[in-house]
Design a protein around this motif. Structure first.
Motif, PDB file in Angstrom:
ATOM      1  N   ASP A 141       0.855  -1.189   0.000  1.00 38.34           N
ATOM      2  CA  ASP A 141       0.000   0.000   0.000  1.00 38.34           C
ATOM      3  C   ASP A 141       0.896   1.246   0.000  1.00 38.34           C
ATOM      4  O   ASP A 141       1.758   1.389   0.855  1.00 38.34           O
ATOM      5  N   PRO A 142       0.700   2.151  -0.976  1.00 41.63           N
ATOM      6  CA  PRO A 142       1.561   3.335  -1.067  1.00 41.63           C
ATOM      7  C   PRO A 142       1.603   4.144   0.231  1.00 41.63           C
ATOM      8  O   PRO A 142       2.634   4.719   0.567  1.00 41.63           O
ATOM      9  N   ARG A 143       0.478   4.145   0.947  1.00 37.38           N
ATOM     10  CA  ARG A 143       0.434   4.959   2.169  1.00 37.38           C
ATOM     11  C   ARG A 143       1.364   4.402   3.244  1.00 37.38           C
ATOM     12  O   ARG A 143       1.947   5.145   4.029  1.00 37.38           O
ATOM     13  N   THR A 144       1.514   3.083   3.297  1.00 39.56           N
ATOM     14  CA  THR A 144       2.281   2.464   4.373  1.00 39.56           C
ATOM     15  C   THR A 144       3.581   1.832   3.875  1.00 39.56           C
ATOM     16  O   THR A 144       4.254   1.141   4.620  1.00 39.56           O
ATOM     17  N   ARG A 145       3.913   2.084   2.610  1.00 35.92           N
ATOM     18  CA  ARG A 145       5.076   1.440   2.007  1.00 35.92           C
ATOM     19  C   ARG A 145       6.362   1.721   2.792  1.00 35.92           C
ATOM     20  O   ARG A 145       7.212   0.857   2.916  1.00 35.92           O
ATOM     21  N   GLU A 146       6.479   2.941   3.319  1.00 33.73           N
ATOM     22  CA  GLU A 146       7.710   3.336   4.006  1.00 33.73           C
ATOM     23  C   GLU A 146       7.644   3.124   5.518  1.00 33.73           C
ATOM     24  O   GLU A 146       8.571   3.494   6.231  1.00 33.73           O
ATOM     25  N   LEU A 147       6.543   2.578   5.988  1.00 36.77           N
ATOM     26  CA  LEU A 147       6.371   2.398   7.434  1.00 36.77           C
ATOM     27  C   LEU A 147       7.474   1.488   7.997  1.00 36.77           C
ATOM     28  O   LEU A 147       7.601   0.350   7.582  1.00 36.77           O
TER      29      LEU A 147
END
Ligand code: CA
Length: 237
Positions: free
Chosen positions: A70-76
């Protein structure tokens, strides 16, 4: 201070991690299932997740894969915990997108050190790097802020406090920040500053953003604080 979500179904381990993280000055939310973790992350993007592999229902591994897709959580940032120590599992954990991996039983000191290391690596780009959110761009090195209107760049003018506030919000998007947290992070020493000062500067910031039709990106979250979102509603609340 970072916001950390601990996903762990064993209450004793969750509590031990939470106590240590709070002691280190972090904000901690514990989730006991993948379901709880998902709704927590949907509501607020934390700085880091400590994620147990073996959870009832959906596994931590599959949850990590979901977040990475998911782009929103990709860097989490994710640190995985597991009771298994076999090499293939470790590889699977890292393949699923974990930033680091710790095998139970682990020492809390080691976990804290790993968390510090991941947070350092993932810290928002150097304070001098330009940041873009949606149509907004802020460049601390030139102190220039611009927005795009109909494909055309528009320079936005604002005072130094609004600049710092916007930079903080743009490097910590989608999360709700309370007035006290904003005073802490943007004003620094705020002992003698009233919380409604934040409201005054948010109002000015929205005015400064309006030439690029971006005022709605700064959302008021009733009873909680403010959030910068790129999925903006048309008008500020
Ligand atoms: Ca478990």
């Amino acid at each position: 201070m970072s916001q950390i979500v601990v996903v762990e179904d064993e209450p004793a381990i969750a509590e031990l991690i939470a106590i240590n993280l709070r002691h280190a000055g972090h904000d901690v939310i514990v989730a006991a299932t993948a379901e709880q973790a998902r709704s927590q992350i949907d509501a607020m993007l934390p700085d880091l997740v400590v994620l147990d592999w073996m959870l009832p229902g959906q596994s931590g591994l599959s949850l990590a894969r979901q977040w990475r897709a998911d782009p929103r959580t990709r860097e989490l940032p994710i640190i995985m915990l597991t009771a298994r120590g076999e090499e293939p599992d470790k590889v699977a954990g890292l393949d699923a997108g974990a930033d680091d991996y710790l095998t139970k039983p682990f020492s809390t000191n080691e976990l804290m050190a790993r968390i510090r290391a991941v947070l350092r690596r993932k810290a928002p780009e150097s304070l001098e790097d330009a940041v873009e959110v949606g149509v907004l761009r802020i460049d601390p090195s030139t102190r220039r802020i611009s927005g795009r209107v109909d494909g055309r760049e528009v320079d936005l003018k604002m005072g130094p406090t609004e600049f710092r506030l916007l930079h903080f919000l743009m490097t910590h998007t989608e999360r709700v920040h309370s007035r006290a947290q904003l005073l802490d992070r943007v004003w620094g020493d705020h002992v003698f500053i009233e919380e409604r000062t934040v409201d005054v500067h948010v109002k000015r910031l929205r005015e400064a953003l309006s030439p690029a039709a971006c005022a709605g990106m700064i959302e008021t979250v009733r009873g909680a604080g403010y959030r910068l979102t790129q999925h903006a509603s048309a008008a500020p609340a």
